[in-house]
Scaffold this motif. Sequence first.
Motif, PDB file in Angstrom:
ATOM      1  N   SER A  52     -14.452  28.621  13.472  1.00  0.00           N
ATOM      2  CA  SER A  52     -14.782  27.438  13.287  1.00  0.00           C
ATOM      3  C   SER A  52     -13.338  26.672  13.605  1.00  0.00           C
ATOM      4  CB  SER A  52     -15.050  27.190  11.806  1.00  0.00           C
ATOM      5  OG  SER A  52     -14.154  27.644  10.927  1.00  0.00           O
ATOM      6  N   ARG A  53     -12.390  27.235  13.946  1.00  0.00           N
ATOM      7  CA  ARG A  53     -11.114  26.644  14.318  1.00  0.00           C
ATOM      8  C   ARG A  53     -10.424  27.272  15.640  1.00  0.00           C
ATOM      9  NH1 ARG A  53      -8.534  23.747  10.414  1.00  0.00           N
ATOM     10  NH2 ARG A  53      -7.456  23.129  11.900  1.00  0.00           N
ATOM     11  N   ASP A  54      -9.916  26.471  16.252  1.00  0.00           N
ATOM     12  CA  ASP A  54      -8.840  26.919  17.438  1.00  0.00           C
ATOM     13  C   ASP A  54     -10.078  27.686  18.278  1.00  0.00           C
ATOM     14  OD1 ASP A  54      -6.559  25.476  16.901  1.00  0.00           O
ATOM     15  OD2 ASP A  54      -6.276  26.996  15.264  1.00  0.00           O
ATOM     16  N   GLU A  55     -11.142  27.321  18.634  1.00  0.00           N
ATOM     17  CA  GLU A  55     -12.126  28.334  19.365  1.00  0.00           C
ATOM     18  C   GLU A  55     -11.836  28.549  20.659  1.00  0.00           C
ATOM     19  OE1 GLU A  55     -16.190  26.773  19.165  1.00  0.00           O
ATOM     20  OE2 GLU A  55     -15.627  25.472  17.411  1.00  0.00           O
ATOM     21  N   ALA A  56     -11.076  27.847  21.537  1.00  0.00           N
ATOM     22  CA  ALA A  56     -10.509  28.149  22.801  1.00  0.00           C
ATOM     23  C   ALA A  56      -9.427  29.236  22.909  1.00  0.00           C
ATOM     24  CB  ALA A  56      -9.828  27.091  23.418  1.00  0.00           C
ATOM     25  N   ILE A  57      -8.968  29.580  21.659  1.00  0.00           N
ATOM     26  CA  ILE A  57      -7.886  30.661  21.494  1.00  0.00           C
ATOM     27  C   ILE A  57      -8.557  31.904  20.799  1.00  0.00           C
ATOM     28  CG2 ILE A  57      -5.759  31.264  20.450  1.00  0.00           C
ATOM     29  CD1 ILE A  57      -4.688  28.452  20.798  1.00  0.00           C
ATOM     30  N   CYS A  58      -9.016  31.431  19.724  1.00  0.00           N
ATOM     31  CA  CYS A  58      -9.391  32.509  18.845  1.00  0.00           C
ATOM     32  C   CYS A  58     -10.992  33.016  19.362  1.00  0.00           C
ATOM     33  CB  CYS A  58      -9.783  32.183  17.378  1.00  0.00           C
ATOM     34  SG  CYS A  58      -8.204  31.657  16.497  1.00  0.00           S
ATOM     35  N   GLY A  59     -11.660  32.342  20.063  1.00  0.00           N
ATOM     36  CA  GLY A  59     -12.908  32.771  20.664  1.00  0.00           C
ATOM     37  C   GLY A  59     -12.897  34.140  21.492  1.00  0.00           C
ATOM     38  N   PHE A  61     -11.314  36.434  20.854  1.00  0.00           N
ATOM     39  CA  PHE A  61     -11.385  37.597  20.225  1.00  0.00           C
ATOM     40  C   PHE A  61     -12.257  37.711  19.313  1.00  0.00           C
ATOM     41  CE2 PHE A  61      -6.766  35.880  20.911  1.00  0.00           C
ATOM     42  CZ  PHE A  61      -6.288  36.820  21.253  1.00  0.00           C
ATOM     43  N   SER A  62     -13.616  37.158  19.803  1.00  0.00           N
ATOM     44  CA  SER A  62     -14.511  37.328  19.051  1.00  0.00           C
ATOM     45  C   SER A  62     -15.276  38.727  18.422  1.00  0.00           C
ATOM     46  CB  SER A  62     -15.621  36.388  19.552  1.00  0.00           C
ATOM     47  OG  SER A  62     -16.291  37.238  20.965  1.00  0.00           O
ATOM     48  N   LYS A 111      -2.656  38.533  14.780  1.00  0.00           N
ATOM     49  CA  LYS A 111      -2.862  38.973  16.177  1.00  0.00           C
ATOM     50  C   LYS A 111      -4.471  39.020  16.266  1.00  0.00           C
ATOM     51  CE  LYS A 111      -1.323  42.546  19.643  1.00  0.00           C
ATOM     52  NZ  LYS A 111      -0.722  43.545  19.853  1.00  0.00           N
ATOM     53  N   GLY A 112      -4.757  38.138  17.460  1.00  0.00           N
ATOM     54  CA  GLY A 112      -6.092  38.062  17.818  1.00  0.00           C
ATOM     55  C   GLY A 112      -6.989  37.360  16.685  1.00  0.00           C
TER      56      GLY A 112
END
Length: 261
Positions: A52-59, A61-62, A111-112
Amino acid sequence: MFWNRFNFCCCLLVGSLVGILPTTVTAAEWGTLTGQFIYTGQVPQPEQLDISRDEAICGKFSDLIVDQGLVTGKKGELQNVFIYLRESNLEQSQIHNDYLKLPETVTIQNKGCIFQPHVAGLWVNRQKLLAENKDLCAHGFQVKAYRNTSLNQVLPPGQEMLHTFEYGEKLPLRMSCSIHPWQEGWLVALNHPYFATSDERGRFTIKNLPVGEWEFQLWQEKAGYLAARPEWKRGRIKMKIAPGENDLGVIKVSPAVFAGK
C-alpha cells in the motif's frame, strides 16, 4: 619441634592464600539440545500482502512480500520457531567459552521491503542490534520492548542504526515499520546465548548447554506459546540436559495449536 612449627606456618600461609585468591566455578560438562518441528496440517501457501506504500519500489519485491507467520517446507518442516532457555541469572561459569566468539552485532536489514531475517536472536550482554536500510525508500524501524526502551527510528535509504539492549526480555519482541504496515519480524533478546530458531528443515540446535535440570520456552508468532505436546504447558519444556547429545526427536505440531485450542 622445629618441623612441627614449620608445618604449622606453612598451613597458615596456604590457608591465607586460598582466602585471597579468586575462585572460579566451571561447569564440568556440556550438552547439546536438538530437535525438528513438523507441521501436521496441509502445507499452507504463502499469502500475498497488500503493498500500500511506495509501490514503485516495493512492488518489485512482491514475490517476497508474503505472510511469513506460518512458513513450512514441502513436508511440513516448520520454520521460525523460537526455543530458548528460561533462565535470567546464569553465572559466567555456565556460559561456554565458544559463545565468547559470537559477533558483536546482530544485523536486521530492511531489504526488499521486508525484514531480513524475519526472526533473529541476540545476547544482550555481549551483542548489539544493527538495523540497516538497504532499500531505495525510507523505513521506520520499530521494536516494541517490555523491559527495554522501545525503538521507533526512521532510517533513510542507505542508513543504519546501532542499538544496545540493557536487559534480557522474557518474550520475543515484535519488529515493525511505521511506514509500511505489512512489515513484521521478531527478535528474541536474552541475557544468555542459549537460544535457537528452527531452520528451513524445521531443525534447531542449541550447543554447549550446562548439564542439569532446565526449563525451555517454545514460541512461534502465529501460535504464541507453542504447546506442541500436551505436557508442554504454555510451551514450556522441563528436562535434564545430560552430557553430549540430547535429542527431542520429531516434534509434531498440529493445526489445533495455531487455532488456540
